[in-house]
Design an enzyme around this catalytic site. Sequence first.
Site, short mmCIF file in Angstrom:
data_model
loop_
_atom_site.label_atom_id
_atom_site.label_comp_id
_atom_site.label_asym_id
_atom_site.label_seq_id
_atom_site.Cartn_x
_atom_site.Cartn_y
_atom_site.Cartn_z
CD GLU A 191 23.25 -12.67 -44.93
OE1 GLU A 191 24.05 -13.05 -44.28
OE2 GLU A 191 22.90 -13.32 -46.31
CD GLU B 176 27.12 -9.57 -45.50
OE1 GLU B 176 26.54 -8.50 -45.85
OE2 GLU B 176 26.39 -10.59 -44.68
C1 TC6 Z 1 28.87 -11.40 -42.33
O1 TC6 Z 1 28.01 -11.09 -41.52
C2 TC6 Z 1 29.11 -12.18 -43.30
C3 TC6 Z 1 27.82 -13.44 -43.37
C4 TC6 Z 1 28.00 -14.17 -44.62
C5 TC6 Z 1 27.90 -15.73 -44.01
C6 TC6 Z 1 27.90 -16.79 -44.98
N1 TC6 Z 1 32.77 -10.61 -34.88
O2 TC6 Z 1 33.92 -1.80 -33.24
P1 TC6 Z 1 33.78 -1.80 -32.02
C7 TC6 Z 1 34.17 -7.07 -31.67
S1 TC6 Z 1 30.03 -10.09 -42.52
C8 TC6 Z 1 33.51 -10.63 -34.00
O3 TC6 Z 1 34.81 -1.31 -30.89
P2 TC6 Z 1 31.32 -0.19 -31.84
C9 TC6 Z 1 35.29 -6.04 -31.96
O4 TC6 Z 1 36.56 -6.48 -32.50
C10 TC6 Z 1 30.28 -9.35 -41.01
N2 TC6 Z 1 33.70 -9.52 -33.15
O5 TC6 Z 1 32.40 -1.35 -31.29
C11 TC6 Z 1 35.69 -5.33 -30.82
O6 TC6 Z 1 36.34 -6.04 -29.97
P3 TC6 Z 1 37.65 -5.45 -29.13
C12 TC6 Z 1 29.22 -8.17 -41.14
C13 TC6 Z 1 33.12 -8.37 -33.35
O7 TC6 Z 1 30.26 0.01 -31.10
C14 TC6 Z 1 34.07 -5.08 -30.14
O8 TC6 Z 1 33.46 -6.16 -30.94
N3 TC6 Z 1 29.45 -7.54 -39.82
C15 TC6 Z 1 32.31 -8.23 -34.76
O9 TC6 Z 1 32.35 1.14 -32.46
C16 TC6 Z 1 33.51 -3.68 -30.13
O10 TC6 Z 1 33.45 -3.35 -31.53
C17 TC6 Z 1 30.34 -6.40 -39.77
O11 TC6 Z 1 30.90 -6.14 -40.67
C18 TC6 Z 1 32.21 -9.30 -35.36
N4 TC6 Z 1 31.23 -9.41 -36.43
O12 TC6 Z 1 30.91 -0.84 -33.30
C19 TC6 Z 1 30.27 -5.73 -38.68
N5 TC6 Z 1 32.10 -7.19 -34.77
O13 TC6 Z 1 36.99 -4.51 -28.31
C20 TC6 Z 1 31.34 -5.32 -37.96
C21 TC6 Z 1 32.67 -6.23 -33.67
O14 TC6 Z 1 38.17 -6.36 -28.28
N6 TC6 Z 1 31.47 -4.64 -36.81
N7 TC6 Z 1 33.40 -7.09 -32.91
O15 TC6 Z 1 38.62 -4.78 -30.21
C22 TC6 Z 1 31.17 -3.31 -36.74
O16 TC6 Z 1 30.81 -2.72 -37.54
C23 TC6 Z 1 31.21 -2.74 -35.40
O17 TC6 Z 1 31.93 -3.44 -34.58
C24 TC6 Z 1 29.70 -2.54 -34.62
C25 TC6 Z 1 30.07 -1.96 -33.21
C26 TC6 Z 1 29.20 -1.48 -35.40
C27 TC6 Z 1 29.04 -3.72 -34.76
#
Ligand code: TC6
Length: 696
Positions: free
Chosen positions: A109, A129
């Site tokens: 976004e 989301e």
């Molecule tokens: C949104 O944005 C809504 C917005 C609306 C606003 C109004 N935050 O999965 P991994 C940490 S909705 C904080 O092992 P990968 C994760 O916990 C959100 N931390 O790595 C882990 O920490 P740990 C939309 C986060 O390479 C470390 O990073 N976003 C976040 O297998 C590594 O992660 C999502 O849904 C975060 N957002 O995959 C994205 N993301 O090592 C969710 C990750 O201490 N994330 N961490 O356990 C993912 O899909 C995956 O983590 C990845 C990386 C593809 C970014």
Amino acid sequence: MTKAGNDPVSVSIENGVGLIGLDNPPVNALGAALRKGLSDAVAALNNDPAVRVIAVYGTGRCLSAGADIREFGKPPQEPRLSDVLDQIEASAKPVIAVVHGTTLGGGLELALACHARIGLPGAQLGLPEVTLGILPGAGGTQRLPRLIGLQEAVDIISSGCRVGTDEAAALGILDGTDTRSPREAALAAATGVARGGMPTRRTGQIVARIDPELIRQAIEKLQRKRPALAAPIKAVEAIAHAEKPIAEGLKAERALFLELMDSPDRQGLIHAFDAERVARHFPETSATPRPVGQVGVIGGGTMGSGIATALLQAGIPVILVETAAERAEAARAAVAGNLDNAVRRGKVSATARDAQLAMLTVTADLEGLADVDMVIEAVYEDMAVKTGIFGRLDQICKPGAVLGTNTSYLDVNAIAAATSRPQDVIGLHFFSPAHVMRLLEVVVADKTAPEVVATALALAGRMKKVAVRSGVCDGFIGNRILAHYRKAADYMLLDGASFQQIDRALEDFGFAMGPFAVGDLAGLDIGWATRKRKAATRPAKERYVAVADRICERGWFGRKTGRGYYLYGDDKTREPNPEVAAMIEAERADKGITPRAFSDDEIVSRYMTAMISEAARVVKEGIALRPIDVDAVFLFGYGFPRHLGGPLNYADRIGAAALIERIETYAAEDAYYWQVPALLRELAHSGRSFADLNKE
Ligand code: TC6
């Protein structure tokens, strides 16, 4: 460059370009400090006469993986992401985004609010989301359709899918691509804009054409889904406002976003998201894993060839051992078939598939495993066969090799005892098909060394599996709980519900398939073999339902034989097998049971209460480390409805006291099966929940 200590944003100015580097490892999550830093940087660079164009990129692995999930469920902190993004869109000086790595949710976004976007190779873009029970509430539903058109925006937003760099460029999300580093690409693009060589525009000023009929059809389709979740539907409703002036559209988006904030689906989906990450925190995480280069897989059946496929897909060379040369070749063909399917589904290129297959060696000689770093045994579930193999591995394998067994029920301590090195033995329970299912139960036996556990965990990470730690018991976490609640379904069948009703009620509740359809799919002979194995130790007080045995005695093992509870046609449709109804009636008559009617609610209540009961015992006994581990097992290995967050997350919605009341009611008819687990009593007594236990 200005950046203080842990500042999540770095700012520098080069040749009239204001560069903003997002610097909040590991994934540049858009937490409050980053939002404030970004907002301040945009304001400061706008005020700086030396700056003509601004560019945003991510330091580290991505632009941004979106909102900071650690802020979910907490009171919102200023500045709101949507306000920062509106500020960026309104910026007097053009702002360019460099999109790289996994740029998701709020991260995308942010890019959409910029005035042009450059993508780097290998980027993954998405608005996930809806998979968290919310909608892209920082302008995503208003800006994406303006950029790429209605149908494409509906598809991307309502599914939460990701698109790669090339597709994003073809769709019009990206205005160009670059192969340089994020910072160099940012500088080059911004310089291009400053020189007038690259056009920019405010996304909010593009007019989107909304076709109400397309919106209506998209919503209808989502409503037909089982379960029909609110978030994708509300997201499409929000997109319908994209033809209004941007300010009005954003207001409508915000209102719909807020409607979703308190939904139970959202809580369940976020819990499911957390479960995947929390589960991998084992007590042994701090031990140093042993290096794993080559892995040996013993057994080339469905399980063994699936495990070999998953290893190869993770780039790990495999030696697969079968009992004879022709069986070894058949296993190679099975692995090749699995890898071909991945090409067919567009997951990998044919070249990558060829490279994966080239890492496979097949042999009929167990001695071939002398030099491997790890072995995963996946032969028939028979203790004598397995201990025989482990005794031989003890002779053959090099010191320090990890010896894993894929047993799904058997005692890993007994298997370890067949070797002189029980510290190297561990259970690695994959779920079929092993190259598709994400769950891996890591079964830690009494003598398993911490570094062997850490090695299994590291391997799971490389294979992108969800690793859950389990202690040793019959069936470990998942199959032990399954064996218990599956009986509840059989009891209802005998007492008057039909298998079609039970399956349908549970499918309406959210399971991908009901238990009888699952039995047919997995093969009824598997459960039959287990029941025969356990027949001698079955407690006399336990009710026994023999319908499945009768079906198996006819040679009907489910889908693979075209017949089980259901009859299967070529087109994979299912029809109830009429002869099963006769078997059920015969058994009822035999046991003097007068069938009664069950409501769908009662079916779900009994089934879920049985599942939760055994899950509570598994936690109490320390087989699972925490309730959330049980949730992870069911979400990633058993098709548990994701929006409910797993059996013990769901249990908290009912509450311990209400669950006890249900069990005591059911116990009136079968006090042996329906016993209140001690942990439920403790929770009811102390007023705590399973969620509280997760925090301890
Ligand atoms: C949104 O944005 C809504 C917005 C609306 C606003 C109004 N935050 O999965 P991994 C940490 S909705 C904080 O092992 P990968 C994760 O916990 C959100 N931390 O790595 C882990 O920490 P740990 C939309 C986060 O390479 C470390 O990073 N976003 C976040 O297998 C590594 O992660 C999502 O849904 C975060 N957002 O995959 C994205 N993301 O090592 C969710 C990750 O201490 N994330 N961490 O356990 C993912 O899909 C995956 O983590 C990845 C990386 C593809 C970014």
